[in-house]
Design an enzyme around this catalytic site. Structure first.
Site, short mmCIF file in Angstrom:
data_model
loop_
_atom_site.label_atom_id
_atom_site.label_comp_id
_atom_site.label_asym_id
_atom_site.label_seq_id
_atom_site.Cartn_x
_atom_site.Cartn_y
_atom_site.Cartn_z
N LEU A 249 8.03 39.86 -33.12
CA LEU A 249 9.51 40.06 -32.80
C LEU A 249 9.81 38.82 -31.78
CD1 LEU A 249 10.67 43.64 -33.66
CD2 LEU A 249 11.10 41.54 -35.00
N TYR B 194 -9.16 61.45 -29.17
CA TYR B 194 -9.79 60.27 -28.92
C TYR B 194 -11.26 60.41 -29.38
CZ TYR B 194 -10.22 55.91 -26.38
OH TYR B 194 -10.60 54.43 -26.13
N GLY C 283 -2.34 38.49 -23.63
CA GLY C 283 -1.98 38.94 -22.34
C GLY C 283 -3.43 39.02 -21.75
N SER D 129 1.21 51.00 -25.52
CA SER D 129 -0.12 51.77 -24.97
C SER D 129 0.57 53.07 -24.10
CB SER D 129 -0.19 50.63 -23.76
OG SER D 129 -1.02 51.17 -22.84
#
Lengths: 556, 556
Positions: A271, A474, A137, A219
């Site tokens: 997949l 995070y 991507g 995401s």
């Protein structure tokens, strides 16, 4: 070459854009203190691409010809730079390897299909010729989802989705948009915004990541509190599989057995190739505000985030940095902007008078969206909670600045790497009750790892993505590397952090996916039986292991 | 026998509780008009159990002995009534078959394990002896998830989870409760309420369904707008599989590849036996209100539900009946309660004066929960939307009545069946833009089916479960059957409705699952490739097809 945009081969973003510290007076002293590096030293820039020994393509002429027949000559290439650009994502491991020209296995050919039927023909060709397909991507992945296995002996095709970049349709009454998977974040939002819509999905990687990539890696964006993460946003999906097309129709919610939609989410190409999705979109809100707040310390900050979540409030962003990340934020303030300079001094003096320890102060951003009335209402409900925790409202200024800078952090890694320090991020989620011990365990593990490798290291953290059951923590970490084997050093630190996640009842990743980097913790996270179930899916769809093999589950 | 409670063998609820019409003066004329039945006629009660020819158990002594060794003699039984009770769920197809003693294949033995380790031993025994395991919760399923395949030649074990009924732990800070899968709705809520908590999950079947059953069928409750459906509520799951235990740890959200959690959800026993779950729980709200509203017609009602969903409001319930279901509701009002009698007359006169057509009026319920301030705020935001659509506020009275009666509808089916009419429900979800054509298509399909079977039939609908992308439409249908082959007649009607769902871009079920009843539409819903993927999961976990075989996917 093609008109599909890519990041620079050796780092984040496009050529000519990077992090600069000269206008940020607090940054140099901060970095010396944190990782012992003098940012004024002469940077060691990445090598020139001409110095990189690029392995030749192993694809036979027959395969190249067949691919060219499908996509046309300009969209099937064995060009060295193209193949290197498509080899890795942008983790620190990737950046170090690129700069050192460590390229044990790179794609043999890069193809740019124009549409779904071309993708189908490429996938079928790959299976027929026993080649490997790795969908690509924006190339922003940081967990090794994109690289060919070093042991791969079959031809490797990088399938770049960049030409499938259109918003095809908006069902305005439902709030559903049909969008091609290869679209980059800004391009997609521009197409949606032009008609008054937004998807509301803004991950850190937004500028250089795609819809298909978000779905393939599960995401989550900065405004997930309001818009949900990509798993909630994605309603319909089309996936090209060997010899067939899987179609998840756009249904709001369904009781049709095990969820096929939730099997494709996070599947990282194993997949099939995601070509299109139907996603939830929202009217661009009438009003949007991000307000900055300060907390006395991490404990009160965490407690406030918890209480906001358990209240009737519905903010769009809930985020708070620990004291170390707060200090980092202040250090990157421009002399002329935000809460810096005179304002910062006055603020600190005020906090001192209130008895706050400046080394413990935590900076928070909370977002509000919707009608003006709703923004006012939410601010008031959240305000009541914050008051109880003694938070100080900094107003819209810092929030506006946060909004402007929110996609800039990745550039810092390249800057530090130029100067001998390795930095990356590791994130997780856990139930509210486990966040504090999780945080402590991760810090202890990281510091023990820094001791082990004998280097000066740093770690900081923020909470984001509040959910009913818990939140995302995070962590950003950095250390001066030895210049000999920085990847081995990185592995010690990163592994210590990941293991602390698992040992603390947290997940291996809240939104960065598994790839190769996290696959050693996959069984510990989803259990041996869970891994068997997932392997069952892979085997059913891809018995020949032609689809991005080795990712998610370690070869067993 | 055991102390695990079951519904009566021939119908809904326990013996002695049923629907009565004598105190509802509007009901008899309504039913004559709808399906042509005189409710005053002498009912034909179900046959006595002694008249039922129960097939003998086909389980060998060795299997029974082995099961007895695991659970103890009082918890492994071949008793006829026990086996019949565990044969079917409570669909109209099930009720008709039970009353006609149509029992081609019933379980050979019913076992009640005390804990997870007993479940593991039973499952492993079933695989070792090539027997079939069908997990049984409350027995309320209406899509054939519980019945053995008529062609099954292996021993069939019904595994009743009723003894695993405890709330084990509440993590109060996170809002997560660890609960055993066999607990019935009311028992679970009582245990939670005693400590100030609620799960907020109230499906129609609540009184006689279990946590494990909800997870295995992807259930959704009346307050899903606020609490989410069971897929959103369930964070951790433990599943006994052949030779192993699958553990989904309670993580708020995770990026660990294809979702194992979402594979177990809706798996109807085909991926193992769910023994325990960690679910989201909420503090019992300070305030809770359900307000009744009237709309001029279905179009304005649908538009209002859409606009509420797209506003900043966050109600706990959004529900509106079409004109036919509204008429039905009025017909079941007690003479002494609610908006009936004098009040109803005055209301109708008022509506007439406003120019409303009484045959088109739609009754709606909207729920509000949280702090008093939040209830007031939400009511005001929703009120602004309703005003635009000309809704009339009926106050709390009808809402309170709705709340009291909300679990009573299933009793009506037995009442009608006693009098020669077959009734059942079929529900779906679709994007907002497709709801109106879907509704029209389903009505046309049902009426065509009634013509085809030559019987007088009725269908009505409500919208419930509003989501960003769309909503659930819930249809209730009834017809006078011919007394010869009511199941064949039912199949014509039910099939017509289901096919209309698929043809209209809706799903085969929003929250009733697949079972045997819907499996013929599974491929049309999730695509051939999706079905292959799901079959891959089943094969990986259960290569011998010992786990509730034939459910979800038709044998291919």
């Amino acid at each position: 070459m093609t008109d599909v945009k890519h990041m620079k081969w050796w780092g984040w973003g496009v050529e000519g854009v990077g992090f600069h510290h000269e206008d940020k007076p607090g940054f140099a002293p901060f970095v010396v203190d944190a990782v012992g590096i003098d940012v004024w030293r002469e940077p060691v820039p990445p090598i020139d691409f001409s110095e990189v020994a690029v392995p030749p393509s192993q694809a036979g002429a027959e395969l190249i010809d067949a691919l060219t027949l499908i996509v046309g000559p300009e969209y099937a290439t064995v060009d060295d730079l193209e193949r290197v650009v498509h080899t890795y994502g942008k983790s620190i491991r990737d950046l170090i390897r690129l700069r050192a020209a460590i390229l044990p296995r790179i794609p043999d050919v890069v193809v740019y299909p124009a549409d779904e039927s071309a993708v189908q023909r490429i996938v079928d060709l790959a299976v027929a010729t026993n080649s490997v397909i790795i969908p690509f991507g924006g190339g922003s992945n940081i967990v090794g989802s994109l690289e060919p296995l070093p042991t791969e002996t079959r031809p490797v095709i990088s399938l770049d989705m960049g030409r499938l970049s259109r918003v095809l349709e908006i069902d305005e009454y439902s709030g559903l948009a049909t969008i091609q998977a290869g679209v980059l974040g800004p391009d997609m939002e521009e197409q949606l915004n032009a008609r008054g819509w937004t998807m509301g999905h803004f991950p850190d990687s937004f500028t250089y990541s795609t819809l298909g990539g978000w779905i393939a890696t599960r995401s989550s964006g900065m405004q997930s509190d309001k818009y949900g993460d990509i798993a909630e946003i994605t309603k319909g999906i089309r996936v090209v599989q060997p010899g067939k097309l899987l179609v998840v129709r756009p249904i709001p919610s369904s009781a049709t057995g095990p969820s096929v939609r939730e099997a494709i989410l996070g599947s990282e190409g194993r997949l099939g190739v995601i070509t299109e999705a139907v996603v939830q979109v929202h009217r661009v809100p009438e009003k949007r505000e991000v307000i900055g707040y300060l907390f006395r310390d991490w404990d009160s900050a965490l407690a406030a985030m918890h209480d906001i979540n358990k209240s009737d409030a519905a903010p769009s962003i809930t985020r708070v940095s620990d004291a170390r990340e707060t200090a980092f934020s202040f250090s990157t303030s421009k002399a002329s902007h935000g809460i810096s300079g005179q304002v910062q001094k006055a603020l600190f003096a005020f906090l001192k008078r209130r008895g706050w320890n400046l080394d413990e102060v935590c900076l928070s951003f909370i977002g509000y969206e919707g009608s003006s009335a709703n923004v006012a209402h939410q601010k008031s409900v959240v305000g009541d909670v914050l008051k109880k925790h003694g938070a100080i409202n900094l107003g819209k200024g810092p929030g506006t600045l946060y909004d402007q800078k929110k996609f800039d952090t990745p550039y810092l890694r390249d800057f530090l790497l130029d100067r001998g320090a390795a930095a990356d991020v590791s994130e997780t989620s856990a139930p509210w009750s486990k966040l504090k011990p999780l945080y402590d365990n991760v810090f202890a593990a990281a510091n023990k790892a820094y001791d082990e490798i004998g280097m000066k290291g740093w770690i900081m953290c923020h909470l984001s993505h509040s959910m009913h059951a818990g939140a995302c923590l995070y962590f950003t970490f950095a250390f001066t590397h030895d210049g000999v084997d920085p990847i081995a050093q990185y592995d010690v630190v990163k592994s210590a952090i990941q293991q602390a996640f698992i040992d603390s009842g947290a997940t291996l990743s809240h939104h960065h996916s598994v790839g190769l980097e996290h696959s050693q913790w996959e069984v510990a996270d989803i259990s041996e039986a869970g891994a068997d179930l997932v392997q069952g899916m892979f085997t059913a769809v891809d018995p020949g292991e032609n689809l991005n093999p080795g990712k998610i589950l370690p070869t067993r």
